[in-house]
Scaffold this active site. Structure first.
Site, PDB file in Angstrom:
ATOM      1  N   TRP A  12       0.859  -1.190   0.000  1.00 51.81           N
ATOM      2  CA  TRP A  12       0.000   0.000   0.000  1.00 51.81           C
ATOM      3  C   TRP A  12       0.892   1.235   0.000  1.00 51.81           C
ATOM      4  O   TRP A  12       1.853   1.291   0.772  1.00 51.81           O
ATOM      5  CB  TRP A  12      -0.916   0.054   1.231  1.00 51.81           C
ATOM      6  CG  TRP A  12      -1.646   1.362   1.275  1.00 51.81           C
ATOM      7  CD1 TRP A  12      -2.665   1.755   0.458  1.00 51.81           C
ATOM      8  CD2 TRP A  12      -1.357   2.490   2.124  1.00 51.81           C
ATOM      9  NE1 TRP A  12      -3.033   3.048   0.757  1.00 51.81           N
ATOM     10  CE2 TRP A  12      -2.254   3.519   1.762  1.00 51.81           C
ATOM     11  CE3 TRP A  12      -0.423   2.726   3.136  1.00 51.81           C
ATOM     12  CZ2 TRP A  12      -2.250   4.772   2.386  1.00 51.81           C
ATOM     13  CZ3 TRP A  12      -0.417   3.964   3.766  1.00 51.81           C
ATOM     14  CH2 TRP A  12      -1.325   4.976   3.390  1.00 51.81           C
ATOM     15  N   GLU A  68      -3.005  -2.879  -2.607  1.00 51.33           N
ATOM     16  CA  GLU A  68      -4.164  -2.341  -1.881  1.00 51.33           C
ATOM     17  C   GLU A  68      -4.539  -0.962  -2.416  1.00 51.33           C
ATOM     18  O   GLU A  68      -3.743  -0.027  -2.352  1.00 51.33           O
ATOM     19  CB  GLU A  68      -3.820  -2.251  -0.383  1.00 51.33           C
ATOM     20  CG  GLU A  68      -4.905  -1.615   0.471  1.00 51.33           C
ATOM     21  CD  GLU A  68      -4.506  -1.511   1.949  1.00 51.33           C
ATOM     22  OE1 GLU A  68      -3.352  -1.845   2.300  1.00 51.33           O
ATOM     23  OE2 GLU A  68      -5.358  -1.087   2.751  1.00 51.33           O
ATOM     24  N   LYS A 119      -7.019   2.588  -2.784  1.00 47.78           N
ATOM     25  CA  LYS A 119      -7.643   3.512  -1.843  1.00 47.78           C
ATOM     26  C   LYS A 119      -8.322   4.626  -2.617  1.00 47.78           C
ATOM     27  O   LYS A 119      -7.866   4.984  -3.705  1.00 47.78           O
ATOM     28  CB  LYS A 119      -6.556   4.090  -0.917  1.00 47.78           C
ATOM     29  CG  LYS A 119      -7.085   4.940   0.207  1.00 47.78           C
ATOM     30  CD  LYS A 119      -6.088   5.022   1.343  1.00 47.78           C
ATOM     31  CE  LYS A 119      -6.588   5.952   2.436  1.00 47.78           C
ATOM     32  NZ  LYS A 119      -5.790   5.884   3.647  1.00 47.78           N
ATOM     33  N   ASP A 160      -9.491  -3.104   1.094  1.00 47.69           N
ATOM     34  CA  ASP A 160      -9.623  -2.580   2.455  1.00 47.69           C
ATOM     35  C   ASP A 160     -11.033  -2.003   2.521  1.00 47.69           C
ATOM     36  O   ASP A 160     -11.388  -1.126   1.724  1.00 47.69           O
ATOM     37  CB  ASP A 160      -8.558  -1.513   2.719  1.00 47.69           C
ATOM     38  CG  ASP A 160      -8.600  -0.978   4.140  1.00 47.69           C
ATOM     39  OD1 ASP A 160      -9.704  -0.647   4.616  1.00 47.69           O
ATOM     40  OD2 ASP A 160      -7.534  -0.866   4.780  1.00 47.69           O
ATOM     41  N   HIS A 164     -11.620   1.718   2.236  1.00 46.50           N
ATOM     42  CA  HIS A 164     -10.989   2.468   1.148  1.00 46.50           C
ATOM     43  C   HIS A 164     -11.869   2.763  -0.049  1.00 46.50           C
ATOM     44  O   HIS A 164     -11.393   2.900  -1.168  1.00 46.50           O
ATOM     45  CB  HIS A 164      -9.736   1.734   0.673  1.00 46.50           C
ATOM     46  CG  HIS A 164      -8.596   1.832   1.636  1.00 46.50           C
ATOM     47  ND1 HIS A 164      -7.308   1.486   1.326  1.00 46.50           N
ATOM     48  CD2 HIS A 164      -8.562   2.272   2.916  1.00 46.50           C
ATOM     49  CE1 HIS A 164      -6.532   1.674   2.370  1.00 46.50           C
ATOM     50  NE2 HIS A 164      -7.271   2.141   3.354  1.00 46.50           N
ATOM     51  N   HIS A 187      -8.348  -6.174   4.013  1.00 47.79           N
ATOM     52  CA  HIS A 187      -8.113  -5.482   5.271  1.00 47.79           C
ATOM     53  C   HIS A 187      -9.504  -5.137   5.749  1.00 47.79           C
ATOM     54  O   HIS A 187     -10.155  -4.251   5.183  1.00 47.79           O
ATOM     55  CB  HIS A 187      -7.333  -4.179   5.069  1.00 47.79           C
ATOM     56  CG  HIS A 187      -5.853  -4.377   5.083  1.00 47.79           C
ATOM     57  ND1 HIS A 187      -4.966  -3.338   4.917  1.00 47.79           N
ATOM     58  CD2 HIS A 187      -5.102  -5.497   5.263  1.00 47.79           C
ATOM     59  CE1 HIS A 187      -3.728  -3.813   4.988  1.00 47.79           C
ATOM     60  NE2 HIS A 187      -3.788  -5.113   5.195  1.00 47.79           N
ATOM     61  N   ASP A 194     -12.014   6.953   5.883  1.00 47.71           N
ATOM     62  CA  ASP A 194     -11.151   5.822   6.232  1.00 47.71           C
ATOM     63  C   ASP A 194     -10.601   5.997   7.651  1.00 47.71           C
ATOM     64  O   ASP A 194      -9.413   6.174   7.845  1.00 47.71           O
ATOM     65  CB  ASP A 194     -10.010   5.761   5.201  1.00 47.71           C
ATOM     66  CG  ASP A 194      -9.014   4.657   5.495  1.00 47.71           C
ATOM     67  OD1 ASP A 194      -9.440   3.562   5.865  1.00 47.71           O
ATOM     68  OD2 ASP A 194      -7.798   4.916   5.347  1.00 47.71           O
ATOM     69  N   ASP A 216     -10.558   3.935  10.202  1.00 52.41           N
ATOM     70  CA  ASP A 216      -9.961   2.767  10.851  1.00 52.41           C
ATOM     71  C   ASP A 216     -10.491   2.532  12.258  1.00 52.41           C
ATOM     72  O   ASP A 216      -9.718   2.318  13.193  1.00 52.41           O
ATOM     73  CB  ASP A 216      -8.432   2.867  10.854  1.00 52.41           C
ATOM     74  CG  ASP A 216      -7.852   2.844   9.452  1.00 52.41           C
ATOM     75  OD1 ASP A 216      -7.860   1.772   8.837  1.00 52.41           O
ATOM     76  OD2 ASP A 216      -7.399   3.897   8.962  1.00 52.41           O
ATOM     77  N   ASP A 241      -7.636  -4.367   9.840  1.00 49.68           N
ATOM     78  CA  ASP A 241      -6.875  -3.113   9.761  1.00 49.68           C
ATOM     79  C   ASP A 241      -7.642  -1.974  10.415  1.00 49.68           C
ATOM     80  O   ASP A 241      -8.484  -1.342   9.788  1.00 49.68           O
ATOM     81  CB  ASP A 241      -6.569  -2.778   8.282  1.00 49.68           C
ATOM     82  CG  ASP A 241      -5.631  -1.583   8.152  1.00 49.68           C
ATOM     83  OD1 ASP A 241      -5.072  -1.148   9.173  1.00 49.68           O
ATOM     84  OD2 ASP A 241      -5.461  -1.080   7.023  1.00 49.68           O
TER      85      ASP A 241
HETATM   86  C1  RNT Z   1      -3.893   2.816   4.878  1.00 55.36           C
HETATM   87  C2  RNT Z   1      -3.968   1.375   4.559  1.00 55.36           C
HETATM   88  C3  RNT Z   1      -2.853   0.531   5.076  1.00 55.36           C
HETATM   89  C4  RNT Z   1      -2.488   0.838   6.519  1.00 55.36           C
HETATM   90  C5  RNT Z   1      -1.672  -0.212   7.207  1.00 55.36           C
HETATM   91  C6  RNT Z   1      -0.949   0.325   8.371  1.00 55.36           C
HETATM   92  O1  RNT Z   1      -5.012   3.517   4.533  1.00 55.36           O
HETATM   93  O2  RNT Z   1      -5.181   0.856   4.982  1.00 55.36           O
HETATM   94  O3  RNT Z   1      -3.161  -0.802   4.897  1.00 55.36           O
HETATM   95  O4  RNT Z   1      -3.616   1.053   7.299  1.00 55.36           O
HETATM   96  O5  RNT Z   1      -0.862  -0.853   6.326  1.00 55.36           O
HETATM   97 ZN    ZN Z   2      -5.439  -1.263   4.859  1.00 53.71          ZN
END
Ligand code: RNT
Ligand code: ZN
Length: 411
Positions: A176, A218, A220, A251, A254, A278, A286, A288, A318
Site C-alpha cells: 500500500w 491495496e 484507496k 480494504d 478504502h 483489510h 477511512d 480505521d 486493519d
Molecule cells: C492505509 C492502509 C494501510 C495501513 C496499514 C498500516 O489507509 O489501509 O493498509 O492502514 O498498512
Molecule cells: Zn489497509
C-alpha cells in the site's frame, strides 16, 4: 450447547459442528499495529501518509518485548487460526535503514511465531519516512525516490518468502502506498505509469517462491491531505493485479462511504482465484475504527462464505484506535470478525439460493429476516468453550485487570 440448538439449525439444513470446524480453520491475520498506534520500533517519527491514530490511552506498547507481551494477552482471547500481520517498521535488533530491512531483521518475529504456531504476513512500510518526497514514493517523479522504495519492496519479498518457508503457512506481502495529490492534478497518467513501472521492477527484482507466498496491492479512494487524486486507485490495481497474476487487496475502509464493498467480492471471485482483505470500519471516511458486528461486516462475511472464499482469501484486519484499551480493541474487533463468519456459516444459503432461483423473493425476504433471531450466541459460546476461551464479559474484566497491573506502569 443444548441439543435443541443443533436440531434447530439442522431443520434449516445447517450442520452446527461443521460450521464450527470451518470457522476454526479460517485464518485471521491480526495487525500488530493496533497495539502501538502504527509507530513501530524505528524511533519517534510521526505517522504520515494520510492515515492517523487519534487518542492517547495509557499503555502503548513501545518495543518488541511489550508488543509481544500484549499480543500474547490478546491472542489468549481470540479463538481460531491466527496469523500476525507485520510491517517493516517492526524490524528488531540493530535498526537498519528502511530500504535495507530484510530477513535478518525479522528473525525474532519468526521464532516468536514458531513457538506459538502462528503464521506471519508482511507489509513494506511506505509511509512515516523522509524518503516519501512530497508524499510520493513508487510514483515519484524522482528516480532515486522510486529506486529507494523498490529496493525496500524487493527486500520485503525475501522477508515474506522466509515467513512462508519457515512457518509452513503461506504468507502475504501487501503493498500500500499513500501517493496522491491534495488538489486537482495537472497530470494523472504520469504518476500511474511510473507506479506501474516500479511495481514491475519489484516483481522482477526477486523470483520468490509462489508456493509459499503471494503479493497483493491495496487500493484507496483518498486520504487526508490527498483528497483529489490517489495514484493507486481501485481501477489501477484491478488491472495491474489481473495482468500480473497477483492479488488485489480490498480494504473495506478504502471506498466511497456509500459503496457496498461486500458486493464487490463475488465479482472479484468471478475473475480471481484469490482475494485479500483489510477488514476495517470507516466512519464517514477511512477512519480505521474497531470492527463492530454491524451489517457491513456481516455482508462481507456472508459473501466470503457464499463465494467459497474462506480458503481462497487472506483475511487481515486493519484498524487502529488509540483512544481505548488497545488490547481490548484488538480482541473485540477480531471476535467480531469471527462472530460474523460464524453467523455466515450458520446461514441456510442453499435454501435461500433455491428460493431466489424459483423467483420466490417473498421467501428470500422472510427467511433472511427469520434467521436473524436464531440463537447463534449459544453456538458462539460453544466455540469459545471448545477452545478454552473465556466469555466476552470475562474477557473485558481480565483485560482491565491487565491494564491495572501491567499497562499503567508504562509511563
Ligand atoms: C492505509 C492502509 C494501510 C495501513 C496499514 C498500516 O489507509 O489501509 O493498509 O492502514 O498498512
Ligand atoms: Zn489497509
Amino acid at each position: 450447547m443444548r441439543k435443541e440448538i443443533k436440531e434447530l439449525y439442522a431443520s434449516y439444513g445447517v450442520d452446527v459442528f461443521e460450521a464450527l470446524r470451518k470457522l476454526k480453520e479460517t485464518k485471521i491475520s491480526l495487525h500488530c499495529w493496533q497495539l502501538d498506534d502504527v509507530k513501530g520500533f524505528e524511533g519517534d517519527g510521526d505517522l504520515t501518509g494520510g492515515i492517523q491514530t487519534t487518542g492517547n490511552y495509557l499503555g502503548r506498547a513501545r518495543n518488541f518485548k511489550e508488543l509481544t507481551q500484549d499480543l500474547d494477552k490478546a491472542l489468549s482471547y481470540i479463538p481460531g487460526s491466527k496469523k500476525i500481520n507485520l510491517h517493516a517498521i517492526y524490524q528488531t535488533g540493530k535498526i537498519v535503514e528502511r530500504c535495507d530491512v530484510g530477513p535478518e531483521q525479522f528473525k525474532e518475529w519468526v521464532s516468536y511465531a514458531k513457538s506459538r504456531g502462528l503464521g506471519l504476513d508482511y507489509n513494506p512500510t511506505i509511509f512515516s519516512h523522509p524518503m516519501l518526497v512530497d508524499g510520493l514514493s513508487l510514483s515519484s517523479p524522482e528516480e532515486k525516490v522510486r529506486e529507494y522504495w523498490i529496493k525496500h519492496c524487493v527486500n520485503g519479498l525475501k522477508i515474506t518468502e522466509m515467513f512462508g518457508k519457515e512457518l509452513g503457512q503461506k504468507s502475504l506481502m501487501n503493498i500500500w502506498i499513500p501517493d496522491g495529490l491534495k488538489d486537482t492534478p495537472a497530470d494523472r497518467i504520469g504518476p500511474r505509469m511510473r507506479l506501474k513501472d516500479s511495481l514491475d521492477k519489484i516483481l522482477a527484482g526477486y523470483k520468490y517462491d509462489k508456493k509459499v507466498m503471494d503479493v497483493s496491492v491495496e487500493s484507496k479512494v483518498f486520504g487526508i491531505g490527498v483528497e483529489s487524486y490517489t495514484v493507486g486507485s481501485n481501477e489501477f490495481y484491478l488491472n495491474y493485479a489481473s495482468s500480473r497474476n497477483i492479488c488485489c487487496l480490498l480494504d473495506t475502509g478504502h471506498f466511497h462511504p456509500t459503496e457496498n464493498v461486500a458486493d464487490k467480492i463475488s465479482s472479484m471471485y468471478t475473475f480471481y482465484n484469490k482475494l485479500a482483505f483489510h477488514v476495517s470500519r470507516p466512519v464517514r471516511w477511512d477512519s480505521d475504527h474497531v470492527l463492530k458486528l454491524n451489517d457491513d461486516l456481516q455482508d462481507v462475511a456472508d459473501e466470503l462464505v457464499k463465494c467459497d472464499g474462506l480458503k481462497r482469501s487472506y483475511i487481515g484486519l486493519d484498524y487502529f484506535d488509540a483512544s481505548i484499551n488497545r488490547i481490548a480493541a484488538m480482541v473485540i474487533g477480531a471476535r467480531n470478525m469471527e462472530k460474523a463468519l460464524l453467523r455466515a456459516l450458520l446461514t441456510p444459503w442453499k435454501l435461500l439460493k433455491e428460493a431466489q432461483d424459483r423467483y420466490d423473493h417473498t421467501r428470500v425476504l422472510s427467511l433472511q429476516e427469520e434467521i436473524k433471531t436464531l440463537p447463534w450466541g449459544e453456538v458462539w459460546n460453544e466455540y469459545l468453550k471448545r477452545q478454552n476461551m473465556v466469555s466476552d464479559a470475562k474477557m473485558f474484566e481480565e483485560i482491565k485487570e491487565y491494564e491495572n497491573k501491567v499497562l499503567v506502569n508504562r509511563k
